[in-house]
Design an enzyme around this catalytic site. Structure first.
Site, PDB file in Angstrom:
ATOM      1  N   CYS A  42      55.566  -1.930 -63.845  1.00 61.72           N
ATOM      2  CA  CYS A  42      55.036  -3.095 -63.677  1.00 61.72           C
ATOM      3  C   CYS A  42      53.166  -3.492 -62.938  1.00 61.72           C
ATOM      4  CB  CYS A  42      55.417  -4.669 -63.711  1.00 61.72           C
ATOM      5  SG  CYS A  42      56.588  -4.034 -61.461  1.00 61.72           S
ATOM      6  N   CYS A  91      59.752  -5.598 -61.799  1.00 60.29           N
ATOM      7  CA  CYS A  91      60.519  -6.542 -62.954  1.00 60.29           C
ATOM      8  C   CYS A  91      61.956  -5.298 -63.533  1.00 60.29           C
ATOM      9  CB  CYS A  91      59.844  -4.890 -64.167  1.00 60.29           C
ATOM     10  SG  CYS A  91      59.109  -3.315 -63.908  1.00 60.29           S
ATOM     11  N   CYS A 125      65.155   8.412 -52.647  1.00 57.27           N
ATOM     12  CA  CYS A 125      65.000   9.305 -53.819  1.00 57.27           C
ATOM     13  C   CYS A 125      64.288   9.115 -55.132  1.00 57.27           C
ATOM     14  CB  CYS A 125      66.272  10.501 -54.178  1.00 57.27           C
ATOM     15  SG  CYS A 125      66.046  11.319 -54.502  1.00 57.27           S
TER      16      CYS A 125
END
Length: 132
Positions: free
Chosen positions: A51, A100, A120
């Site tokens: 997004c 999103c 991570c």
């Protein structure tokens, strides 16, 4: 953060590569040491590949030795959300894009610095914009 972005699965499949779809929408992961941003040391910003939301900045990126891009903190406090993840026989904290809700990776309490956190993150979940 702006309003939530909601697309149908068909729209996500059209927008993303098969690898991005597997990781971002199906909560997959890339193999360690294979992501395009794992060794990136350039200054800039990391955005959500789905997004475009700003997620992380290069000044919080470090080499954790884990095989994935690692960051000590999100770019903005509300750019990511964290959810309990009990899949694969483990208890972890999943990190998703707040705009999103795409899967980015996981956060662990073994990072350096003030936060002590290691975000991570899969390279396939990110788009990098270098500083000018």
């Amino acid at each position: 953060m702006s309003e939530k972005l909601e697309l149908s699965e068909a729209e996500w499949r059209e927008k993303l590569t098969p690898e991005q779809y597997r990781i971002l929408r199906e909560k997959g992961t890339e193999r360690a040491f294979t992501g395009k941003y794992e060794k990136n040391k350039a200054a800039g910003e990391y955005h959500c590949a789905a997004c475009g939301q700003l997620l992380f900045e290069s000044d919080t990126k470090y080499d954790s030795g884990s095989g994935w891009p690692s960051f000590t903190a999100p770019a903005e406090g509300d750019s990511v959300e964290e959810h309990r993840d009990v899949t694969h026989g483990m208890i972890r904290t999943e990190v998703v894009c707040a705009k999103c809700e795409s899967h980015l990776g996981h956060v662990f309490p073994d990072g350096p610095g003030e936060t002590g956190l290691r975000y991570c993150i899969n390279s396939a979940s990110l788009d990098f914009e270098p500083e000018d």
